[in-house]
Structures are given as structure tokens and as C-alpha cells.
Write a protein that holds these residues in place. Sequence first.
Motif, PDB file in Angstrom:
ATOM      1  N   GLY A 103       0.861  -1.177  -0.075  1.00  0.00           N
ATOM      2  CA  GLY A 103      -0.092  -0.052   0.051  1.00  0.00           C
ATOM      3  C   GLY A 103       0.826   1.361   0.044  1.00  0.00           C
ATOM      4  O   GLY A 103       0.461   2.297  -0.220  1.00  0.00           O
ATOM      5  N   GLN A 104       2.239   1.207   0.397  1.00  0.00           N
ATOM      6  CA  GLN A 104       3.081   2.151   0.405  1.00  0.00           C
ATOM      7  C   GLN A 104       3.610   2.623  -1.005  1.00  0.00           C
ATOM      8  O   GLN A 104       3.592   3.750  -1.470  1.00  0.00           O
ATOM      9  CB  GLN A 104       4.246   1.864   1.340  1.00  0.00           C
ATOM     10  N   CYS A 105       4.386   1.577  -1.672  1.00  0.00           N
ATOM     11  CA  CYS A 105       4.860   1.816  -2.827  1.00  0.00           C
ATOM     12  C   CYS A 105       4.187   1.422  -3.993  1.00  0.00           C
ATOM     13  O   CYS A 105       4.655   1.715  -5.063  1.00  0.00           O
ATOM     14  CB  CYS A 105       6.587   1.422  -2.899  1.00  0.00           C
ATOM     15  N   GLY A 106       3.193   0.566  -3.775  1.00  0.00           N
ATOM     16  CA  GLY A 106       2.303   0.257  -4.844  1.00  0.00           C
ATOM     17  C   GLY A 106       2.914  -1.187  -5.570  1.00  0.00           C
ATOM     18  O   GLY A 106       2.292  -1.583  -6.523  1.00  0.00           O
ATOM     19  N   PHE A 107       4.050  -1.448  -4.976  1.00  0.00           N
ATOM     20  CA  PHE A 107       4.541  -2.879  -5.838  1.00  0.00           C
ATOM     21  C   PHE A 107       3.745  -3.872  -5.720  1.00  0.00           C
ATOM     22  O   PHE A 107       3.147  -4.207  -4.582  1.00  0.00           O
ATOM     23  CB  PHE A 107       6.007  -3.027  -5.288  1.00  0.00           C
ATOM     24  N   THR A 108       3.606  -4.688  -6.522  1.00  0.00           N
ATOM     25  CA  THR A 108       2.698  -5.980  -6.664  1.00  0.00           C
ATOM     26  C   THR A 108       3.718  -7.286  -6.657  1.00  0.00           C
ATOM     27  O   THR A 108       4.483  -7.309  -7.788  1.00  0.00           O
ATOM     28  CB  THR A 108       1.920  -5.980  -7.521  1.00  0.00           C
ATOM     29  N   HIS A 109       3.702  -7.866  -5.686  1.00  0.00           N
ATOM     30  CA  HIS A 109       4.640  -9.242  -5.890  1.00  0.00           C
ATOM     31  C   HIS A 109       3.733 -10.505  -6.016  1.00  0.00           C
ATOM     32  O   HIS A 109       2.633 -10.632  -5.591  1.00  0.00           O
ATOM     33  CB  HIS A 109       5.237  -9.671  -4.465  1.00  0.00           C
ATOM     34  N   ASP A 110       4.153 -11.341  -7.067  1.00  0.00           N
ATOM     35  CA  ASP A 110       3.277 -12.464  -7.441  1.00  0.00           C
ATOM     36  C   ASP A 110       3.661 -13.498  -6.195  1.00  0.00           C
ATOM     37  O   ASP A 110       4.893 -13.771  -5.834  1.00  0.00           O
ATOM     38  CB  ASP A 110       3.864 -13.173  -8.576  1.00  0.00           C
TER      39      ASP A 110
END
Lengths: 150, 150
Positions: A103-110
Motif C-alpha cells: 500500500g505504500q509503494c504500490g509494488f505488486t509481488h506474485d
Amino acid sequence: MTIEKKEVEQRMKHFETVCRDEGIKLTHQRIEIFREVAHTGDHPDADQIFRRVRDRMPTVSLDTVYRTLWLLNDLGLVVTLGSSRERTRFDANLSSHHHFVCGQCGFTHDFYSNDLDNIRLPDSVGTLGEIEATHVELRGVCRECLEKGR
Amino acid sequence: MTIEKKEVEQRMKHFETVCRDEGIKLTHQRIEIFREVAHTGDHPDADQIFRRVRDRMPTVSLDTVYRTLWLLNDLGLVVTLGSSRERTRFDANLSSHHHFVCGQCGFTHDFYSNDLDNIRLPDSVGTLGEIEATHVELRGVCRECLEKGR
DNA sequence: TTTAATGCAAAAGATTTGCAACATG
DNA sequence: CATGTTGCAAATCTTTTGCATTAAA
């Protein structure tokens, strides 16, 4: 995050097969654009894909990238992600997986989980319609942001 | 889909409390905008909210609606949904729920499930970061679209 | 009265489209 | 060769911003 060579080749093959079957022309642009999405696991957006492809193919245009990405999406060769406020991002990983979104940096990890692939759904959802896919999304704060925050 | 009067009142109360606590001014616009989101369950976008509020308050402007909605979001009073290609939609339903998204018409139905709220996650996700919320998204085709299609 | 919030109009992004030139099957 | 595809530039659509005016606490 780079995808294994073998996997990339498989994805390219599949892409070519689907295009042939659908009567879609295999242009240089389409091949390079798909290759770009196929060989990365970091969910790039249209502009990032555009820049990366342009390095190898300086004449490519942004609108072709958009047109191609949505075409690939319609053909079921890529999937989109990214929630409303951010740009649309693209992913050629078609195997069942789930997402952890920071939620902070928006990065999405699979991430993968057999258990989650087979969650038992409440009967009530049957009334809503036909279910095609189940996808779990975890929201939280990634390790990197946690460390920065401290 | 309309929310029960009691529930709406509760949401309004909570909204007022949070605003007071945060030193946020309770303007007419903010009250009407929040009320609009609070009393519907159909996940409207900014423009729909704007039109509905304008019926009662003809001078309200679209940019105030945007500003207010993001403020409410920052305050944790509403949540956003809607994937990349569509406009951002807003929801004042803060209780833990999950979504069924129709791939055809894009409609998102809420549903509830204790089982899903408490899914057991694989240990591996612990390495990714801190998890705040688990949300299950079902993709499929809703009943209405199924019927139209046939 | 002080400070924050609004409305307006204009700007900024991201994405899409029309059309003539071009490449693929 | 016929048709689908591209690149360009301009258009569109949603969302954001600067600033003078207004309203809440």
C-alpha cells in the motif's frame, strides 16, 4: 525479476500459435512488445514497455504499444493489474497466482499457493453468476517500505 | 442497492467523529458527498457521485467531489475499487467483505464469508512484508450477462 | 477572525482515434 | 495484391492544480 529463458520461449511459442489461429498478423512490433512483457515478471505499464521496446526498435510508437497490449489482453495472452489510481500494468504470467500489494509503494509481488488456488467458496456466491477464477489479494506493507519507515 | 437507514446513520456518525478528531471541517459539501457514498452499495465513480450530489446541491463542483473522495479515502472512511481500465469507484462499506467481478459488464458485487476472512496463508508470504488485509476476488460472468448471452 | 475549503477555469496525464503510408500473409 | 497494421498528430477523457473568494470553527 527476469523470467527463465525456457519459459520465455514457451510464452513466445504460445503467442505465435494463438496469433496464427486467430488470423492476427505477426508484425515486428507485436513480437517485440510481447517479448518484452513475456520476459519480465515486474508488471510494467504501457509506457515502461514502450521505452524498453524502443531501445531495440527506435521507430515504435506509444499508441502501437497500447493497441498491442489490449490486443494481447483480448487474446488472453496477458493479464492486466493495477488498481484504479495507478496506470494499467501488464503481466504475461498466466499460471494461477496471487498478489501481495504494498500500500505504500504500490509494488505488486506474485506468489503461489495450492491451498489458495483451491479455496472453498461459500455456496451463496453461486447465485451471483459463474465463477472463472479465484484470486487472493493481500494488502500490506512490503519489507523494503517497512525498513525505510524505520 | 440501498443501505439500511440505521447503517447509514452509523456511517454518518463515524464520519463526523473522525473529521472532528482530525480537525477536518464539516462542510455542507463533504457531508453530502459522504452521505451519497454511505447510502449506496453500488460502488459509484466520482462522476456519478457528482451528479447525484448536484441534484440536491446544484453549486457543488466536480473537483470538490474528487478532493473530498480522496480525503475520505485518506481518512479511511471509504475504500476504492475498480481495476485499471475503468474509473475509480468508491465504497463506504468498511466491514470485511469480498468481491465478485463480472468480466463482461464490470459490475462488482460484494459478498461476505467468515471462512474467506480467515483463510490460512502460506508461510512464504511472511517474507514479503506485513499483511494488513486479505481480500478475495472472484472473476466470472454475472447472472444477468449469462442470460443476455443466451 | 483565522485558516481551511470551495468553485472556477485551465492544466496535466493517460489513453484513444482518424487517416495516409506501409508491411504482412 | 489485398487487407490489416503502423506512426503521426490531434483529440478525448479523467483527474488535478493555482488562485481568488467564501465559509467553518
